[in-house]
Design an enzyme around this catalytic site. Structure first.
Site, PDB file in Angstrom:
ATOM      1  N   GLN A   1     -29.237  58.465 -25.079  1.00  0.00           N
ATOM      2  CA  GLN A   1     -28.745  59.469 -24.137  1.00  0.00           C
ATOM      3  C   GLN A   1     -27.261  59.712 -24.416  1.00  0.00           C
ATOM      4  OE1 GLN A   1     -29.537  56.052 -21.473  1.00  0.00           O
ATOM      5  NE2 GLN A   1     -28.338  57.253 -20.030  1.00  0.00           N
TER       6      GLN A   1
ATOM      7  N   ASP B   1     -26.883  55.519 -11.397  1.00  0.00           N
ATOM      8  CA  ASP B   1     -27.430  56.855 -11.210  1.00  0.00           C
ATOM      9  C   ASP B   1     -26.848  57.611 -10.018  1.00  0.00           C
ATOM     10  OD1 ASP B   1     -29.096  55.148 -12.793  1.00  0.00           O
ATOM     11  OD2 ASP B   1     -30.651  56.676 -12.750  1.00  0.00           O
TER      12      ASP B   1
ATOM     13  N   GLU C   1     -28.251  53.157 -24.201  1.00  0.00           N
ATOM     14  CA  GLU C   1     -28.809  51.796 -24.188  1.00  0.00           C
ATOM     15  C   GLU C   1     -29.444  51.384 -25.503  1.00  0.00           C
ATOM     16  OE1 GLU C   1     -31.367  51.689 -20.714  1.00  0.00           O
ATOM     17  OE2 GLU C   1     -29.626  51.039 -19.561  1.00  0.00           O
TER      18      GLU C   1
HETATM   19  C1  BGC Z   1     -31.060  54.885 -18.450  1.00  0.00           C
HETATM   20  C2  BGC Z   1     -29.905  54.505 -17.559  1.00  0.00           C
HETATM   21  C3  BGC Z   1     -30.309  54.672 -16.113  1.00  0.00           C
HETATM   22  C4  BGC Z   1     -31.565  53.888 -15.827  1.00  0.00           C
HETATM   23  C5  BGC Z   1     -32.057  54.069 -14.426  1.00  0.00           C
HETATM   24  C6  BGC Z   1     -32.286  54.096 -18.069  1.00  0.00           C
HETATM   25  O1  BGC Z   1     -33.362  54.530 -18.815  1.00  0.00           O
HETATM   26  O2  BGC Z   1     -30.758  54.619 -19.789  1.00  0.00           O
HETATM   27  O3  BGC Z   1     -28.781  55.317 -17.839  1.00  0.00           O
HETATM   28  O4  BGC Z   1     -29.296  54.230 -15.279  1.00  0.00           O
HETATM   29  O5  BGC Z   1     -32.576  54.317 -16.696  1.00  0.00           O
HETATM   30  O6  BGC Z   1     -32.373  55.396 -14.165  1.00  0.00           O
END
Ligand code: BGC
Length: 794
Positions: free
Chosen positions: A612, A353, A491
């Protein structure tokens, strides 16, 4: 509504968790949730105090397996305070008063400009005695180890004795996230509790990482007539007796000091905490310096839009960012936890992030951005080891990082919908390393900090490039390099539906960013002083042959296609279309489509449905020119239509299960001139303040999305990008914003002021001894001297 206030006018137990997270106060060293001081962790309230970098590991039994998790530790509660009228009355309990209808009014107000949380409660009791309590709280931005709370009790229609209990509570556990409650949660052992004059000091040690954490509280009141100490096994309380007179507020001050054995320049943490609590000034003295410190920060964070609600939320987002990382975290060797120091979700871990966070910091507080990169550099040996264990060279950074840079991603996660513990493969998101390399490069562009690049940045960049070059496997038949068995940013896809082992092949985002990083690795050596270049080549045993290999991989990585668009990964085109309408009709909110499908006995891996942006992240990170050039370098004939077509393809197939999603979509649509950008921007802005993700804000803010919205105004709507040694400005404000102003730091300048509306752009460089800067807009460029100004029509 003020642009600096977040306020609530009634007490709502159901909203309390979210408010606690949003009203968290912190200073980069530690943060304390905005929980009601008379509350304990009970399902409605969750007092929590987290110190940056204080992690601890525990083993738990889950679904018949033993799992290990490292958590950011909830440290002793310094805020606890309650009172009663007379020696026999009931102790004030917010929820009991609420249930009994005794709350006459309730207001909670976060003043972001000054960093002060105020709560004003008016209540009555069965005897008809009305009392007003005004509580002000701060976590000092001036003295990072200190916090203070002032409680003023005003007897409106009564006089008499008053008792106040101020507890220092070491019975805390990490129980802030319901999903984790089945896991071990006792991270602290209490070593000792002692009193010294009016100071209580609690010394604890984390059970496995053995970090000493000391919390001292000093309690004072001018109206005190006596006090006694109440000892409990893991807590201690000052009970003060006071005389209250109708119409005159009685004030109690609680000042807290926190120290840990990780701190510099101390002998022992309990000695330090106690000393700091004893020496601390009064609440008003602390407040004065604290407000000055915030003034200084806000002067450096100038982002102004003529849209009040947007401005207020941007202020809130900057406020929480600066409370999580600040000048006080620079020396702590910490990364930026995805959920701030505001709650326990994701266990305080550090993900990719910072990709969304660093650009804002680099142009305002480069020393903080640099410190976050140093957190990664110090963990380079661990990343090298991870690569070596996989039989590869270079550095493989972990998807989730905590104290030492080893992989901290949980191996099992709970689907609360089905109640099943499932394997978690998200550690296959190797792209986190690409984000780190990207950050190194952009940081250098924004700051011109060649020393950092020479000493640390280039080494990380080269080692990451080396890992990815090794990860890429040559496919002789296709004459292409392939990266297999990884996950992209989305994810929801972690495997092929018909394959046993997890991971996907040729994730386009990973492959294209690898090509981009390999190219930067080839360029970075030329930016270094020749002596350092020679040292690094020698140190890393980087041969000409290996650099040629970088170049070849950067040309031949595979970019899969289907239906005329870039495929998220190889085989994506063969997945089934989801019945979006059907699922929306059936479930309403389908952001967590992965959980919905798993609970149905299905898997999201079968569908063209993403959590995402994945492919589209490329348009977020790279300018059209950069993306075009890297694609051309890969032999992809991008054509003018490929990117718009790809955007149109993935947008409706993404369900925004991550708060980062809306930021990226808002960005991409703004760059393609689509008015929908504003809608996504507003969604990103409201994602925490309105808890759009359905209850997750209470577990911690979403710092990437928060910082991402601010960065969006700066780099997307104001259109700032750093290209080599030129500051390129291509403003595209949405129609809802008619005037936009920014103050930036850039390459040794502390004051670049930029103002634009829909017609004109003006750049002013404040007087200084720094070198002139080069700026460019729409094919025109200029060199501006300090004290100079440049104005162009848009
Ligand atoms: C997201 C990731 C992110 C993580 C922490 C997850 O829900 O898919 O991209 O790095 O949250 O914020």
């Amino acid at each position: 509504m003020s642009r600096w206030l977040l306020s609530y006018d009634s007490y709502d137990p159901a909203a309390e968790g979210v408010r606690e997270a949003l009203c968290t106060l912190g200073n980069g060293y530690f943060a304390t949730r905005g929980a009601a001081p008379e509350s304990v962790a009970d399902g409605v309230h969750y007092p929590g105090t987290y110190v940056a970098g204080v992690y601890n590991r525990l083993t738990s039994q889950v679904a018949g397996r033993s799992v290990d998790n490292e958590d950011l530790v909830n440290t002793p509660d310094w805020t606890a305070l309650t009172f009663r009228i007379g020696p026999e009355g009931p102790w004030f309990d917010l929820d009991a008063a609420h249930r009994a209808g005794h709350l006459l009014s309730y207001r909670q107000e976060l003043d972001m400009r000054r960093g002060v949380l105020t709560r004003i409660v008016r209540l009555t009791d069965p005897a008809g005695r009305c009392t007003q309590i005004t509580q002000r709280r701060l976590v000092s931005m001036d003295q990072p180890h200190l916090a203070a709370m002032e409680t003023a009790v005003l007897p409106e229609n009564w006089s008499g004795p008053l008792q106040v209990r101020c507890r220092l509570d070491g019975r805390v556990r990490n129980t802030g996230v319901a999903r984790y409650r089945g896991l071990s949660n006792r991270h602290l052992e209490v070593d000792e509790i002692c009193e010294h004059g009016d100071v209580l000091c609690l010394r604890t040690t984390t059970v496995t990482s053995r970090i000493g954490v000391a919390t001292a509280v000093r309690v004072r009141s001018a109206a005190e007539t006596g006090r006694r100490l109440l000892r409990e096994p893991q807590a201690a309380t000052w009970e003060l007796s006071l005389d209250a007179v109708q119409g005159t507020p009685v004030t109690v001050e609680k000042v807290a000091a926190i120290a840990t054995s990780r701190d510099h320049a101390i002998e022992e943490c309990a000695i330090a905490a106690r000393r700091w609590a004893e020496r601390a000034g009064s609440f008003d003295e602390l407040l004065e310096r604290h407000v000055l410190a915030w003034d200084r920060l806000w002067r450096r964070c100038q982002i102004r839009v003529d849209h009040d609600d947007t401005q207020r939320i941007l202020n809130l987002h900057m406020f929480h960012l600066l409370q999580t990382v600040s000048e006080h975290s620079v020396d702590l060797d910490v990364g930026v936890p995805a959920r701030g120091l505001h709650g326990e979700a994701y266990r305080g871990h550090v993900f990719w992030d910072e990709l969304f966070i660093l650009p804002f910091l680099a142009m305002r507080f480069p020393e903080i951005a640099r410190a976050l990169l140093m957190y990664r550099w110090r963990r380079l040996p661990e990343a090298r080891w991870a690569a070596r264990r996989a039989g590869l060279r270079g550095a493989c950074y972990p998807w989730q990082s905590g104290s030492d840079g080893t992989e901290q991603t949980q191996r099992l996660h709970l689907n609360p919908r089905s109640g099943r513990w499932l394997p978690d493969h998200t550690h296959l998101q190797r792209h986190v390393g690409l984000a780190i390399a990207y950050n190194v490069w952009r940081f250098h562009e924004a700051t011109g900090d060649t020393e950092f690049l020479a000493e640390y940045g280039a080494e990380m960049l080269l080692e990451i490039a080396r890992y990815f070059a090794d990860l890429a496997v040559y496919n002789r038949v296709e004459d292409r390099y392939e990266i297999r068995g990884v996950m992209g940013p989305d994810e929801y896809h972690d495997a092929y539906p018909d394959r046993d082992e997890p991971g996907l092949d040729n994730n386009a985002y990973t492959n294209v960013m690898t090509a981009w990083v390999l190219r930067r690795a080839l360029e970075v050596l030329a930016l270094l002083p020749p002596e350092r270049e020679a040292e690094l080549r020698e140190d890393l045993m980087l041969t000409r042959g290996e650099l040629e290999h970088f170049e070849e991989v950067a040309r031949k990585l595979k970019v899969p296609f289907h239906d005329g668009v870039i495929s998220q990964f190889e085989g994506y085109g063969e997945l089934e279309e989801l019945d979006w309408e059907g699922y929306r009709a059936r479930y309403g909110d389908i952001r967590r489509l992965d959980r919905i499908l798993e609970a149905e006995g299905d898997t999201v891996n079968r569908y063209k449905a993403s959590k995402q942006p994945d492919v589209l992240m490329l348009c977020y990170l790279l300018s059209p020119g950069e993306l075009g050039s890297v694609l051309t370098g890969l032999g992809v004939d991008s054509g003018p239509d490929l990117i718009p077509r790809t955007i149109r393809y993935y947008l409706p197939r993404t369900c925004d299960g991550s708060s980062l999603s809306a930021v990226v979509h808002a960005w991409i649509l703004a760059r393609t001139g689509d008015a929908d950008s504003w809608r996504f921007f507003q969604e990103a802005l409201h994602s925490d303040i309105a808890d759009i993700q359905g209850g997750t804000t209470a577990e911690g803010i979403h710092l990437g999305a928060m910082a991402g919205t601010v960065d969006l105004v700066q780099r997307c709507y104001a259109g700032i990008s750093t290209c080599g040694d030129t500051l390129c400005i291509d403003p595209r404000p949405p129609k809802e914003i008619t005037a936009l102003r920014l103050g930036l730091r850039y390459r040794g300048h502390w004051g670049i002021d930029l103002a634009c509306d829909h017609e004109r752009l003006r750049v002013r460089v404040r007087p200084s001894a720094a070198s002139p800067i080069r700026v460019a807009h729409a094919g025109r460029s200029a060199v501006i001297d300090p004290g100079g100004c440049w104005e162009v029509p848009l």
